[in-house]
Design an enzyme around this catalytic site. Structure first.
Site, PDB file in Angstrom:
ATOM      1  CE1 TYR A  12      30.712 -84.172   8.190  1.00  0.00           C
ATOM      2  CE2 TYR A  12      30.647 -84.661   6.041  1.00  0.00           C
ATOM      3  CZ  TYR A  12      30.562 -83.713   6.918  1.00  0.00           C
ATOM      4  OH  TYR A  12      30.201 -82.064   6.900  1.00  0.00           O
ATOM      5  N   PRO A  51      25.661 -83.283   9.651  1.00  0.00           N
ATOM      6  CG  PRO A  51      27.532 -82.946  10.069  1.00  0.00           C
ATOM      7  CD  PRO A  51      26.565 -83.542  10.903  1.00  0.00           C
ATOM      8  NE  ARG A  86      35.740 -78.642   1.559  1.00  0.00           N
ATOM      9  CZ  ARG A  86      35.927 -77.900   2.755  1.00  0.00           C
ATOM     10  NH1 ARG A  86      35.885 -78.477   3.923  1.00  0.00           N
ATOM     11  NH2 ARG A  86      36.241 -76.574   2.558  1.00  0.00           N
TER      12      ARG A  86
END
Length: 681
Positions: A290, A367, A282
């Site tokens: 995850y 997601p 990020r």
């Protein structure tokens, strides 16, 4: 105005419930429709029961298609500059001795699909860009009204009556820790789908004496998440249908301290026995993990006990999966846990077409494919130009039925893909070909590659309707519901006739979004990605591929088409409100294939292709050429769009950049019929 009971009563054209990405996309799209003339400006309100926007966590991945939409709204550059760019995916799988090793590298975004690639940026920043954009384009008329709880909904013949109550700051604030220390990191559990359906409501005291209001709306759009109040208010027939799996996953946003070599790449990691993990690098040195939680299992009711899930448990699972590599952290920005479930509502809108649902309110899924926020925003983008133009009296109300047939089909495809992908991701790697219980890593890679095309948002293909002229069964190519089988105004065209039309522009599939290639402005030679000229301002486009305009036969064909286009009885003049500019509802854009330096805008092209205004003169921004630029090479648009360089063709493009119709320059009557089926002429 006030009602007899003393309760404040107001009227709006569109009420949006929920100010997450789907709701903000709806508000932004409607703010951009102000350029399209109507007798009165659209009155739009957006309400949200939360007191603040999101500061940490939630969705983070942005697909190519979402960035194309952001660009059409005017803020893709902000996201592009701030985000982390996803360039490569690394696959890690156990070797024969059970130790994880890098087994493959693939590009994160399929090369050549879009001028954008997938990026990652925290949802709070994306919401900030939306809020600034809404402020700019609505002139401050549309503001998110926070701390407002809807309490009842009643659908009348003309309007939808929504009663709302203003909450206190304490009632509207979700219980979430805000520090980023290792011991007390931000907790996203209050919004994760491990939480029971009634959990959020426990945070609101219903004995409030807060100020009440009745909002009378022509249209209501519910963008209020997986536990949507709007959906529940519409009745049990709108409830989500589907199933939860036994797979429980944790999510952590951390600044990692690690010797794992690919921590700044997107990674799919399968361990031999400890579960799977996905790494998403990020912005600001953060990494999202995850993590499959094999130690947490659902109870007899099918739900996991959320009280057992802590950051320590989640991170411990990550450390096991990554062995023999070491990982630790000092700073955690956010964490949550979820149980994978795939659910969809039987209907995306009330039969009256006065109340619509978008995003998580009508479909939920895992997601990991980066789909939730993207598909939710794309739902709103598909819906709001239709609602806005119907509210303005420009389009026929029949186009509203296409929202369900188009977007529910996308959600069905997403859930089918997610169902397979999440099981392949969560499964144990097969030890050998005889291991029937294990997951084939070759099959996982193939699903990942196919999923990449789906996840880009660029494989969406809408079926036949009043807005899309193609052959095939509207029900089968839509969402297979009774509503899509009974769409009004569907254009009848045989398979053979449609194949002939599509062959005029093979690179512009009818029902799909316009891909982008570089063209040059005829007047100033500036290169543009053609898609940049298709702004999200509510206007339809007629794109005239004028071919070789210097050939006398072709010039006559173009003139004959433009004579009909300019005619007072043609759709272009008939769609334009009295006193408005000729391009205010439908804009005509031209791409020709002759040499730019041998062509003159004012003498070689009919006036309608570069309209004259007494105050501002000729319009120099509507005619483009497929030619080489001095600094940015040759876009080769005619070749890439599959259009004949001599004869050209005509393409009708919807306000959301999707191709609606293709024909020859002589097919003006069919183009007229297309717009007569959509617009109130």
């Amino acid at each position: 105005m006030g009602s007899q009971s003393g309760t404040l009563e107001t009227n709006v054209d569109v009420l949006i419930i929920g100010a997450g990405p789907a709701g903000l996309m709806a508000a932004a799209s409607l703010a951009h429709l102000t350029a399209v003339p109507s007798s009165s400006p659209l009155a739009v309100r957006i309400i949200d029961k939360r007191s603040t926007k999101i500061f940490s966590g939630q969705a983070d991945g942005l697909q190519c298609r979402s960035l194309e939409i952001f660009d059409s709204l005017g803020f893709a550059d902000r996201a592009w500059k701030e985000a982390n760019h996803m360039i490569e995916i690394c696959m890690w799988n156990p070797d024969a001795s059970g130790v994880i090793q890098r087994s493959d590298r693939i590009p994160d975004t399929i090369v050549g699909l879009s001028r954008f690639q997938q990026i990652v940026l925290h949802q709070g920043r994306i919401e900030r860009f939306f809020l600034d954009n809404i402020q700019k384009y609505s002139g401050g008329a549309i503001k998110v009204e926070r701390g407002i709880l809807p309490t009842s909904l009643e659908i009348g013949e003309e309007r939808v009556k929504v009663r709302v109550r203003r909450l206190t700051e304490e009632q509207a604030a979700p219980p979430q820790v805000r520090t980023g220390s290792k011991s007390e990191s931000t907790d996203g559990l209050f919004r994760s789908n491990l939480v029971g359906d009634d959990y959020e409501d426990q945070n609101i005291t219903h004995q409030s004496d807060g100020e009440e209001e009745v909002i009378n709306a022509r249209f209501v759009i519910g963008c209020d998440g997986a536990r949507s109040w709007t959906r529940r208010a519409l009745g049990p027939e709108f409830e989500l249908q589907g199933e939860a799996t036994d797979f429980i996953w944790g999510v952590m946003d951390i600044i990692p301290i690690t010797d794992f070599p690919d921590i700044r790449m997107r990674c799919a990691i399968h361990s031999a026995n400890d579960g799977s993990l996905m790494v998403i690098p990020r912005e600001n040195r953060l990494v999202r993990l995850y993590i499959q939680l094999k130690e947490v299992t659902p109870d007899a009711s099918g739900r996991a006990d959320r009280s057992k899930i802590t950051p320590e448990l989640i991170f411990g699972a990550a450390q096991k999966i990554l062995k023999p590599y070491k990982i630790d952290y000092e700073y955690c920005d956010w964490w949550t846990a979820y149980q994978i479930g795939q659910r969809i509502s039987p209907s995306f809108s009330h039969p009256s077409n006065k109340v619509f649902l978008a995003g998580d309110a009508v479909h939920t899924h895992s997601p990991k494919a980066g789909q939730g926020m993207n598909v939710s925003m794309q739902d709103s983008f598909n819906l709001t130009w239709k609602v806005g133009l119907v509210a303005k009296g420009i389009c026929h109300p029949r186009i509203l039925d296409t929202y369900q047939s188009e977007r529910r089909r996308v959600a069905q495809d997403l859930i089918e893909f997610d169902h397979k992908f999440s099981r392949l991701f969560s499964g144990r790697p097969a030890k050998d070909v005889m291991d029937a219980e294990g997951v084939s890593m070759a099959e996982f890679k193939e699903a990942f590659l196919k999923g990449n095309l789906f996840a880009s948002g660029l494989s969406v293909d809408y079926g036949p309707s009043s807005l899309v002229v193609k052959s095939g069964d509207p029900g089968e190519l839509g969402d297979r519901s009774d509503r899509s089988r009974k769409l009004e105004g569907v254009h009848k065209i045989t398979d053979e006739a449609f194949r002939a039309k599509q062959a005029l522009a093979k690179g512009l599939p009818v029902g799909m979004r316009v891909n982008s290639f570089k063209v040059l402005n005829q007047a100033c030679a500036r290169p543009w990605h053609f898609q940049e000229r298709l702004k999200a301002d509510g206007r339809f486009r007629v794109v005239l591929f004028a071919g070789n305009i210097l050939d006398q036969t072709q010039k006559q064909r173009v003139k004959a088409f433009c004579d009909k286009l300019s005619s007072p009885s043609g759709f272009l003049r008939q769609a334009t409100p009295e006193g408005a500019k000729v391009d205010s509802v439908i804009e005509v854009l031209t791409i020709h294939s002759a040499k730019r330096t041998e062509t003159e805008l004012l003498t070689d092209f009919p006036d309608i292709l570069h309209p004259f205004d007494p105050r501002t003169g000729w319009d120099y921004n509507k005619v483009f050429v497929d030619d080489e630029s001095y600094h940015e090479g040759f876009g080769d648009a005619y070749h890439n769009y599959g259009v004949d360089k001599e004869r050209g063709c005509v393409v009708a493009v919807r306000p959301d950049q999707y191709v609606g119709w293709i024909g020859e320059l002589e097919d003006f009557d069919q183009l007229q019929e297309y717009f007569e089926g959509i617009l109130v002429l």
